[in-house]
Design a protein around this motif. Structure first.
Motif, short mmCIF file in Angstrom:
data_model
loop_
_atom_site.label_atom_id
_atom_site.label_comp_id
_atom_site.label_asym_id
_atom_site.label_seq_id
_atom_site.Cartn_x
_atom_site.Cartn_y
_atom_site.Cartn_z
N PRO A 223 -13.76 -38.34 -7.30
CA PRO A 223 -13.49 -37.30 -8.32
C PRO A 223 -13.92 -35.92 -7.83
CG PRO A 223 -14.54 -39.22 -9.31
CD PRO A 223 -14.60 -39.43 -7.83
N ALA A 224 -13.11 -34.92 -8.18
CA ALA A 224 -13.43 -33.55 -7.79
C ALA A 224 -14.60 -33.03 -8.63
CB ALA A 224 -12.21 -32.65 -7.98
N SER A 225 -15.36 -32.12 -8.04
CA SER A 225 -16.49 -31.54 -8.75
C SER A 225 -16.02 -30.47 -9.72
CB SER A 225 -17.47 -30.93 -7.74
OG SER A 225 -18.47 -30.20 -8.39
N SER A 226 -16.76 -30.31 -10.81
CA SER A 226 -16.41 -29.28 -11.80
C SER A 226 -17.02 -27.93 -11.45
CB SER A 226 -16.92 -29.70 -13.19
OG SER A 226 -18.34 -29.88 -13.17
N GLY A 227 -17.89 -27.90 -10.44
CA GLY A 227 -18.53 -26.65 -10.06
C GLY A 227 -17.67 -25.85 -9.10
N ASP A 228 -18.12 -24.61 -8.87
CA ASP A 228 -17.39 -23.71 -7.96
C ASP A 228 -17.88 -23.83 -6.52
OD1 ASP A 228 -15.95 -22.71 -10.12
OD2 ASP A 228 -17.46 -21.17 -10.55
N ASP A 229 -19.01 -24.49 -6.34
CA ASP A 229 -19.59 -24.61 -5.00
C ASP A 229 -18.74 -25.52 -4.14
OD1 ASP A 229 -21.13 -24.70 -2.77
OD2 ASP A 229 -22.99 -25.23 -3.79
N TYR A 246 -27.41 -43.11 -1.62
CA TYR A 246 -26.90 -42.41 -2.80
C TYR A 246 -26.92 -40.90 -2.57
CZ TYR A 246 -27.79 -46.87 -5.18
OH TYR A 246 -27.80 -48.19 -5.55
N TRP A 247 -25.85 -40.26 -3.08
CA TRP A 247 -25.77 -38.80 -3.10
C TRP A 247 -25.37 -38.35 -4.50
CZ3 TRP A 247 -24.10 -41.86 0.79
CH2 TRP A 247 -24.59 -41.60 2.08
N VAL A 248 -25.85 -37.19 -4.91
CA VAL A 248 -25.59 -36.67 -6.23
C VAL A 248 -24.70 -35.43 -6.12
CG1 VAL A 248 -26.63 -35.83 -8.37
CG2 VAL A 248 -27.86 -37.47 -6.95
N TYR A 249 -23.74 -35.33 -7.04
CA TYR A 249 -22.94 -34.11 -7.14
C TYR A 249 -23.84 -32.93 -7.51
CZ TYR A 249 -18.25 -36.26 -6.97
OH TYR A 249 -17.10 -36.91 -6.58
N GLU A 250 -23.43 -31.74 -7.07
CA GLU A 250 -24.19 -30.54 -7.43
C GLU A 250 -24.22 -30.31 -8.93
OE1 GLU A 250 -26.08 -28.48 -5.97
OE2 GLU A 250 -25.79 -28.78 -3.82
N ASP A 251 -23.16 -30.71 -9.64
CA ASP A 251 -23.13 -30.53 -11.09
C ASP A 251 -23.76 -31.70 -11.84
OD1 ASP A 251 -21.26 -32.54 -10.76
OD2 ASP A 251 -19.54 -31.34 -11.41
N TRP A 252 -24.36 -32.66 -11.12
CA TRP A 252 -25.08 -33.80 -11.69
C TRP A 252 -24.17 -34.73 -12.50
CZ3 TRP A 252 -29.86 -34.29 -9.83
CH2 TRP A 252 -30.53 -33.14 -9.43
N LYS A 253 -22.86 -34.66 -12.31
CA LYS A 253 -21.97 -35.48 -13.12
C LYS A 253 -21.77 -36.87 -12.53
CE LYS A 253 -17.52 -35.42 -15.52
NZ LYS A 253 -16.26 -34.66 -15.78
N TYR A 254 -21.73 -36.99 -11.20
CA TYR A 254 -21.44 -38.27 -10.56
C TYR A 254 -22.52 -38.61 -9.51
CZ TYR A 254 -16.73 -37.87 -12.51
OH TYR A 254 -15.66 -37.75 -13.36
N LEU A 255 -22.63 -39.90 -9.28
CA LEU A 255 -23.49 -40.43 -8.23
C LEU A 255 -22.62 -41.22 -7.26
CD1 LEU A 255 -26.55 -40.84 -7.34
CD2 LEU A 255 -26.38 -43.05 -8.50
#
Length: 418
Positions: A223-229, A246-255
Motif C-alpha cells: 500500500p502507498a503511504s499517505s504522507g508526502d515523504d 519489521y518496518w513501520v511506515y512513516e505515517d504509522w499506518k502500516y507495519l
C-alpha cells in the motif's frame, strides 16, 4: 586402641558431613545449583570450567528455558553512534560504549574481557578508521565503514568478526521506477539484509555468510503511504522478533513484516493513532511477538500491542494494555530531573523494556536518564544518566553458542569428564 577407634569414627562422621566432591554430583543436582547462579555471565563462567559441566548445560533445553525465565539476559551497556563527518571532519570515528554498571563481578568481568572499544577492527586489512554501528542483534553488532560503504559483523564478547564485505550491489538498481530509497541494512543472526523501496514497492537483498554472495529478491507491491515523504519507511526500523523483520511506515499506518525463513513480505494495518514517539517489535517473556510503544500525548504512556486473528482469519494488532508511568517516574527520579516531557522505547528483551526520558541530551540542568521497565510488574529501574547526543543501541548479552550442543574446544568426543 580406643584412641585409634575414636579417630576413625570421627573421620567417618566428617566425611559423611562433607558429602561427595562437587565433580561427582549428578547432572540433575548440578543444574539445580546452576539455576541459582545470579546471572548469565556467572553461568558461562561456571559451565565452561570443564567438559562435564558444559555438557550438562548444553545438552538440556529444559534447563536453558528455566534459566532464561529466572534470569533475563543482562544489559551490558549501550553503543552510541558516532557524530557524522560534518560534525567531526578528518578524525577517526568509532561508536562509543558506556557500560551499564550493573552489580555483579562476572558481568563486569564480561565487559572487561570483551572488546567493546572495537579495537579489533583496526586489524582489518585496507580499512579506514571510520566505523558506524547500524544494528545490534543477539550479541553481534553490524558496522559500516564510511569510506567505502563496507560492512562487518562483530561480536565484542568473543572478539569474533566476519570478513568485510561490500554494501553496494548493482542488481539492487535493476527494475526501479521513479524515486528509489535504500533502508539501513539489518543483521539476520549471521547474515545481512538490505531493504529497498520506491513509491509503492519493496524488495530485499540478503548477503549469505555461507555462500558469500548477495541474493536479490523480486519487487513486492505494498500500500502507498499517505504522507508526502518519499522515504515512507522509517530508516531506523528493521526490528526483529521470532524470525521476522519489521518496518513501520512513516505515517504509522502500516507495519511491513518479512519472514526470514521464506523471505515473504506481509503488510498489516496498525491501530489508529495520532502518532507514536517510539516503537519496538520484540518478544514477550513467554516468546510471543508484541509491539511496545510510547505515544505523542502529554501523558507518559507505554502501550503493548498483541497480534490477534479475527473471525475472518485476518491477523490484526490490538492494544492489549496501556500504562501511565507518571507516578513511577516521579518516584524513581524524584528531584533528579524536572518532569520529563517524553518517553522513548529503545529496546525490548525477555519482558523488559529499555527506555530513555528524552531523545537527546541538551540542558545539564534537565538531564535525561536511561531506564528499564519490567512488563510483568510495570516496575521501573533507573540505569544511568544520558550524556551522549546520538542514537543508541542497547547491547544485551546473548546466550553463547558454546552452551548449546556440541560446540568448539569444549566439544565432547566421548563421555563427559572433569
Amino acid at each position: 586402641m580406643n584412641g585409634g577407634r575414636k579417630r576413625r569414627r570421627r573421620n567417618r562422621r566428617l566425611k559423611a558431613r562433607r558429602g561427595p566432591p562437587i565433580h561427582k554430583l549428578g547432572e540433575d543436582l548440578l543444574l539445580e545449583i546452576f539455576l541459582r547462579l545470579p546471572s548469565l555471565a556467572t553461568l558461562v563462567r561456571a559451565a565452561l570450567t570443564c567438559r562435564a559441566w558444559r555438557h550438562a548445560v548444553a545438552s538440556s533445553p529444559s534447563f536453558r528455558r528455566r534459566f532464561r525465565a529466572a534470569h533475563p539476559p543482562p544489559l551490558l551497556g549501550l553503543f552510541f553512534e558516532p557524530h557524522g563527518p560534518v560534525q567531526a571532519p578528518n578524525t577517526p570515528v568509532f561508536p562509543s560504549f558506556v557500560p551499564a554498571r550493573r552489580r555483579g563481578r562476572d558481568l563486569t568481568a564480561a565487559v572487561r574481557g570483551g572488546d567493546f572499544f572495537l579495537t579489533s577492527l583496526e586489524d582489518l586489512p585496507n580499512e579506514g578508521p571510520c566505523w558506524d554501528i547500524v544494528d545490534c542483534c543477539r550479541g553481534c553488532v553490524l558496522l559500516m565503514n564510511w569510506d567505502d560503504e563496507s560492512l562487518v559483523v562483530f561480536n565484542p564478547l568473543t572478539r569474533w568478526s566476519a570478513d568485510v564485505f561490500d554494501l553496494g550491489h548493482e542488481d539492487m538498481f535493476d527494475g526501479r521506477r521513479g524515486h528509489y530509497a535504500q533502508v539501513r541494512p539489518r543483521l539476520l543472526i549471521s547474515d545481512d539484509m538490505l531493504l529497498a523501496h520506491d513509491e509503492c514497492r519493496i524488495r530485499a537483498t540478503v548477503f549469505s555468510s555461507d555462500t558469500w554472495e548477495w541474493s536479490v529478491l523480486p519487487w513486492v507491491d505494498v500500500p502507498a503511504s499517505s504522507g508526502d515523504d518519499e522515504s515512507w519507511l522509517q530508516d531506523d526500523g528493521g526490528m526483529q522478533a521470532n524470525g521476522f523483520l519489521y518496518w513501520v511506515y512513516e505515517d504509522w499506518k502500516y507495519l511491513v513484516s518479512l519472514d526470514a525463513s521464506t523471505m515473504e513480505f506481509c503488510v498489516t494495518e496498525l491501530p489508529h493513532s495520532s502518532g507514536y514517539s517510539s516503537f519496538c517489535v520484540r518478544e514477550t517473556k513467554d516468546g510471543t511477538t508484541c509491539i511496545v510503544l510510547s505515544d505523542d500525548s502529554d501523558d507518559l504512556n507505554i502501550g503493548v500491542l498483541m497480534p490477534t486473528r479475527g473471525d475472518d482469519g485476518v491477523e490484526k494488532w490490538v492494544l492489549d494494555q496501556i500504562d501511565l508511568l507518571d507516578t513511577e517516574l516521579t518516584r524513581l527520579l524524584n528531584d533528579l530531573v524536572d518532569e520529563p516531557s517524553d518517553l522513548l522505547v529503545l529496546a525490548v528483551c525477555d519482558g523488559y523494556v529499555y527506555l530513555s526520558t528524552s531523545e537527546m541530551y541538551h540542558d545539564p540542568q534537565t538531564p535525561c536518564w536511561f531506564l528499564s521497565l519490567c512488563l510483568e510488574t510495570m516496575t521501573l529501574e533507573r540505569l544511568f544518566r544520558r550524556t551522549f547526543d546520538t542514537p543508541v543501541h542497547p547491547y544485551i548479552m546473548a546466550w553463547p553458542p558454546s552452551l548449546v550442543g556440541n560446540f568448539g574446544r569444549f566439544a565432547l568426543e566421548g563421555a563427559p569428564s572433569h
